[in-house]
Each structure stands twice: as C-alpha cells, then as structure tokens.
Enzyme design. Sequence first.
Site, PDB file in Angstrom:
ATOM      1  N   HIS A   1       0.823  -1.227   0.000  1.00  0.00           N
ATOM      2  CA  HIS A   1       0.000   0.000   0.000  1.00  0.00           C
ATOM      3  C   HIS A   1       0.852   1.271   0.000  1.00  0.00           C
ATOM      4  O   HIS A   1       0.320   2.364  -0.193  1.00  0.00           O
ATOM      5  CB  HIS A   1      -0.912   0.048   1.234  1.00  0.00           C
ATOM      6  CG  HIS A   1      -1.951  -1.022   1.273  1.00  0.00           C
ATOM      7  ND1 HIS A   1      -2.840  -1.226   0.237  1.00  0.00           N
ATOM      8  CD2 HIS A   1      -2.248  -1.962   2.214  1.00  0.00           C
ATOM      9  CE1 HIS A   1      -3.640  -2.250   0.550  1.00  0.00           C
ATOM     10  NE2 HIS A   1      -3.299  -2.713   1.730  1.00  0.00           N
TER      11      HIS A   1
ATOM     12  N   ASP B   1      -2.625 -10.751  -1.927  1.00  0.00           N
ATOM     13  CA  ASP B   1      -3.174 -10.189  -0.690  1.00  0.00           C
ATOM     14  C   ASP B   1      -4.644  -9.824  -0.931  1.00  0.00           C
ATOM     15  O   ASP B   1      -5.013  -9.440  -2.039  1.00  0.00           O
ATOM     16  CB  ASP B   1      -2.372  -8.937  -0.312  1.00  0.00           C
ATOM     17  CG  ASP B   1      -2.717  -8.401   1.066  1.00  0.00           C
ATOM     18  OD1 ASP B   1      -1.925  -8.622   1.994  1.00  0.00           O
ATOM     19  OD2 ASP B   1      -3.782  -7.759   1.207  1.00  0.00           O
TER      20      ASP B   1
END
Length: 267
Positions: free
Chosen positions: A125, A162
């Site tokens: 992220h 993920d």
Amino acid sequence: MTGIVKDPRYFNHEMGVYHVESPARLKTIYRALEEDKQLTSKLKIISPRLAQMEEILWIHEKNYYYLLESTQARERVILDPDTSTNPSSFQTARLAVGGVLEAARAIMEEEITNAFALVRPPGHHAEKARAMGFCLFNNVAIAAEYLKRSYSVDRIVIFDWDVHHGNGTQNAFYNRDDVLYFSVHQYPHYPGTGHWSEIGQGPGQGLTINCPLQGGKGDADYLYALERLLSPIIDTYQPQFFLVSAGFDPHQADPLSSMLLTAPGFA
Ligand SMILES: [Zn+2]
C-alpha cells in the site's frame, strides 16, 4: 533450494499492542520453522541487510524518506489512520526492503532457486510519498527496480494475492511496460482501488491487471481466476522474474476480510 529471509530485528517495529500487524505474526512463523527441523534442513536462511537510501529513492520521494527517518527520534508518529511508527520502525522498514533485495540477489546469483521473505513491515500500500495501510516502504516495488537495475531483468511479474489491492505497487509501474502487475483481491474493500478498468497507461497499458472479486470466494474461485486469467498472461508475457505479494489475509480465518481460502488453497 528455497531461501528464507528471517531476522529477529523484524520484531522491533510495532504499532501498538492491539494492532493486527504485530511482531507476533512473524514470531509465530519463526517458532513453527524452528520446531520443524525436517523443513528447515531444506531451507537456506538469508540474512537481510539495510536497504540504502539510494535504493529506496528508486520508488519513494526524498522528502518521504526523510520524514520516516525523522520518526526515529519520536516515541510514536501517526502516519495514517492504520499506520504508525516507533523509534525502530524506520530501520526495520529499511531491513524489510533489504531482506527482499537480498533474496532477489541470492536467486539471481543462483545460490537458491526461490525464496520467501518473512519480513515486516509490509509494503504494497505504500505510495511514492505516503505511508498507508500498515506499509512504510514498498518492498516489492523496490525489489523489481533492483532486479532491473542490477541484473537487467526486463520483464517482471508482480502477482499480488493479498486480499487488499496493492495500490502503491500498481501506481509505481502504472505507466511502464517492464513490470506487469496482477492483483486478485476483495472488491469493494480497502483501499478502494483495483477496479478491473484500471489497466495501466501509455506504455504500461494492459500491463496492470486487476481481478476484483466479491467477498465469500474460496479455493476453487481463486484457482479459476488464476488458470483463466493469470496463466495465459504469463504464457504471453514470458516473465524473467516472478515476485509475489503473498498476503495471507484471504484466508477464511482472517477477521478483516471475508474470503474463504484454506491452507491447501494457498499451496
Ligand atoms: Zn492485506
């Protein structure tokens, strides 16, 4: 032989006792490895190094690097609603990047055939100039740059399984044709990106592939997506190196998402 990046210094970064991205994640895995002598006899332990500033700046902005460096002097710095630092976080984040780089180096030098980097903090992220979603530096993106710059690898696939979309990694290579980013993730879900219409731009058009799935999907659904979507893409793209953002949060027991993968499903 498979390499394992493992180092107790990865426990030093922590974001508060109740935070889910805690040192306990790695401690549990390290303990399980230590108890399984049969497995560890087949693994080569890779010692991480601290990534250099110059390597981190391949992906991140200098001001952001200095911001994280400055957090060492403070007990806690809140970087985003989910992400904070303690005095060890900056060095631990450098060590996480350096662990992945060492694993990539060992593969390229043919010391091992593949590797699993048991490192933290995670990275997918992390944006160019912003920490986000438990992530400080974008480990996998920096590794892709490293492979390109140090070993002239010019077709890399980053497969991100993920449960959350890897916005930082996608953005790092959105306009480029030397790194193909493929993500399968729960959608809609944090961080909000990863719609199928996000496909890359310019030379990178078509080389960002998002496979957004509603919650409740299990092993068979993932297998279907990988066989029908990822396999033909790999056959066409012919990557020279394959990086995986191996988040295990699509597992059925994960409390933050609603996918139903099982351990055999991951295998
Ligand atoms: Zn995740």
